[in-house]
Design a protein around this motif. Structure first.
Motif, PDB file in Angstrom:
ATOM      1  N   ARG A 222     -55.077  14.022   5.490  1.00 37.33           N
ATOM      2  CA  ARG A 222     -53.786  14.645   5.743  1.00 37.33           C
ATOM      3  C   ARG A 222     -53.959  15.705   6.807  1.00 37.33           C
ATOM      4  O   ARG A 222     -54.685  16.684   6.615  1.00 37.33           O
ATOM      5  N   VAL A 228     -50.474  11.411   7.758  1.00 36.53           N
ATOM      6  CA  VAL A 228     -51.147  11.077   6.505  1.00 36.53           C
ATOM      7  C   VAL A 228     -51.756   9.692   6.675  1.00 36.53           C
ATOM      8  O   VAL A 228     -51.097   8.763   7.132  1.00 36.53           O
ATOM      9  N   ARG A 229     -53.024   9.565   6.328  1.00 44.56           N
ATOM     10  CA  ARG A 229     -53.753   8.312   6.548  1.00 44.56           C
ATOM     11  C   ARG A 229     -54.520   7.952   5.278  1.00 44.56           C
ATOM     12  O   ARG A 229     -55.150   8.805   4.651  1.00 44.56           O
ATOM     13  N   ARG A 251     -53.513   2.253   5.943  1.00 41.45           N
ATOM     14  CA  ARG A 251     -52.116   2.672   6.085  1.00 41.45           C
ATOM     15  C   ARG A 251     -52.064   4.082   6.647  1.00 41.45           C
ATOM     16  O   ARG A 251     -52.935   4.902   6.352  1.00 41.45           O
ATOM     17  N   GLU A 252     -51.039   4.364   7.430  1.00 44.43           N
ATOM     18  CA  GLU A 252     -50.802   5.725   7.898  1.00 44.43           C
ATOM     19  C   GLU A 252     -49.353   5.870   8.320  1.00 44.43           C
ATOM     20  O   GLU A 252     -48.673   4.885   8.638  1.00 44.43           O
ATOM     21  N   ASP A 253     -48.878   7.102   8.308  1.00 41.80           N
ATOM     22  CA  ASP A 253     -47.511   7.385   8.723  1.00 41.80           C
ATOM     23  C   ASP A 253     -47.424   8.874   9.043  1.00 41.80           C
ATOM     24  O   ASP A 253     -48.300   9.660   8.697  1.00 41.80           O
ATOM     25  N   ASN A 257     -42.423  11.719   7.299  1.00 38.85           N
ATOM     26  CA  ASN A 257     -41.965  10.484   6.663  1.00 38.85           C
ATOM     27  C   ASN A 257     -42.545  10.336   5.267  1.00 38.85           C
ATOM     28  O   ASN A 257     -41.837   9.989   4.310  1.00 38.85           O
ATOM     29  N   VAL A 258     -43.846  10.601   5.128  1.00 38.86           N
ATOM     30  CA  VAL A 258     -44.484  10.493   3.824  1.00 38.86           C
ATOM     31  C   VAL A 258     -43.916  11.535   2.866  1.00 38.86           C
ATOM     32  O   VAL A 258     -43.634  11.246   1.697  1.00 38.86           O
ATOM     33  N   LYS A 259     -43.712  12.727   3.366  1.00 37.91           N
ATOM     34  CA  LYS A 259     -43.158  13.792   2.526  1.00 37.91           C
ATOM     35  C   LYS A 259     -41.752  13.447   2.058  1.00 37.91           C
ATOM     36  O   LYS A 259     -41.415  13.635   0.887  1.00 37.91           O
ATOM     37  N   SER A 262     -41.920  10.604  -0.560  1.00 35.18           N
ATOM     38  CA  SER A 262     -42.505  11.088  -1.803  1.00 35.18           C
ATOM     39  C   SER A 262     -41.526  11.975  -2.570  1.00 35.18           C
ATOM     40  O   SER A 262     -41.381  11.856  -3.782  1.00 35.18           O
ATOM     41  N   PRO A 270     -46.368  14.895  -1.121  1.00 35.34           N
ATOM     42  CA  PRO A 270     -47.233  13.720  -1.133  1.00 35.34           C
ATOM     43  C   PRO A 270     -48.663  13.991  -1.534  1.00 35.34           C
ATOM     44  O   PRO A 270     -49.262  13.211  -2.244  1.00 35.34           O
ATOM     45  N   TYR A 274     -50.526  12.458  -4.729  1.00 35.07           N
ATOM     46  CA  TYR A 274     -51.739  11.642  -4.641  1.00 35.07           C
ATOM     47  C   TYR A 274     -52.782  12.076  -5.659  1.00 35.07           C
ATOM     48  O   TYR A 274     -53.330  11.264  -6.401  1.00 35.07           O
TER      49      TYR A 274
END
Length: 287
Positions: A222, A228-229, A251-253, A257-259, A262, A270, A274
């Protein structure tokens, strides 16, 4: 009185490594794990010299998780040094190409700017490590010994399958069963706080039931406010069929977007999600 005479002195001693290793036998397989303290200065310097790059701040070079098929000698092992040897040492895959400008602008208090990050290796310690494999030994009728290719049958019918289009998927539904867990462990191989700008951690989890087991080796990286990967290697073992399946996903983004996703589905950030949802029995799909 300090009993340590040299920073190069190994800890523990080689004779004590076996004592620090926990093993569990299930069917034809032996599962082993070892958790020891962070390496000392001497071993860290030696590892950095061998790898050609600085190692993460928290390096557990004596830790390992392994799965061995006893009849054939096939083995897969996960260790910190082999994982770091897969880190890009040329700088060709460094985050600066796509993200350095964004990372620099996201820092509210900086004096050095992006020059503080640019280093001649992948400083995020991203690795595509899928384990260190020892091939199975096949004894022919004439007594000669050869290594199995990792795909064909060997060791009395055992099948070792790597990720490919022909490989059957890991049976997630079987892993969702509430079977008693006979052995479970979590081992951290290395961790870096990325100069206080995130986290990069490689860890291994395993859980063993009566008829099957699953191992997850996960690289979680992160970079705050940027990326985030996740890189996952899963090893599934069916003890009844002597079947081993290995899968690898990447995977990554973007961080936001991840936040956003989540928060939408869990109500948590996120990275907290995790770490809180990766227990030995929770979320079979994640494992």
């Amino acid at each position: 009185m300090n009993h340590i005479s040299s920073p190069d002195e190994p800890f523990p001693t080689p004779s004590a490594l076996d004592q620090a290793t926990t093993t569990h036998k299930q069917g034809n397989f032996l599962i082993a794990s070892r958790k020891l303290p962070i390496l000392k200065a001497g071993p860290i310097d030696a590892m950095s010299a061998r790898l050609g790059i600085p190692v993460p701040e928290m390096i557990f070079g004596d830790n390992l998780v392994s799965i061995t098929h006893i009849p054939s000698g096939w083995k897969i092992e996960f260790s910190a040094e082999d994982a770091l040897d897969r880190v890009d040492k040329t700088g060709e895959r460094m985050l600066r190409v796509a993200y350095a400008g964004e990372w620099s602008s996201s820092r509210e208090k900086t004096s050095a700017g992006i020059n503080e990050v640019v280093k001649p290796y992948d400083w995020s310690y991203t690795t595509d490590y899928r384990g260190t494999e020892t091939r199975a030994k096949i004894v022919n009728e004439d007594g000669s010994v050869e290594e199995d290719d990792g795909i064909s049958k060997s060791g009395g019918g055992t099948r070792f399958l790597a990720s490919s289009r022909m490989t059957p998927p890991i049976p997630i539904e079987l892993l969702k069963r509430r079977d008693p867990i006979l052995f479970a462990d979590e081992v951290v191989l290395y961790e870096s706080e990325l100069d206080d700008n995130g986290i990069s951690m490689l860890s291994v989890k395993c859980r063993v039931m009566e008829h099957r087991m699953l191992l997850l080796c996960r690289l979680f990286m992160r970079l705050d406010n940027v990326l985030v990967r996740v890189r996952d290697t899963r090893v599934y073992v069916d003890f009844d069929e002597d079947l081993v399946i290995r899968e690898y996903t990447a995977r990554e983004d973007g961080f936001e977007n991840v936040k956003r996703v989540s928060l939408l589905f869990t109500g948590t950030c996120p990275f907290f999600f995790y770490f809180s949802q990766c227990g030995p029995r929770t979320d079979a799909n994640l494992m």
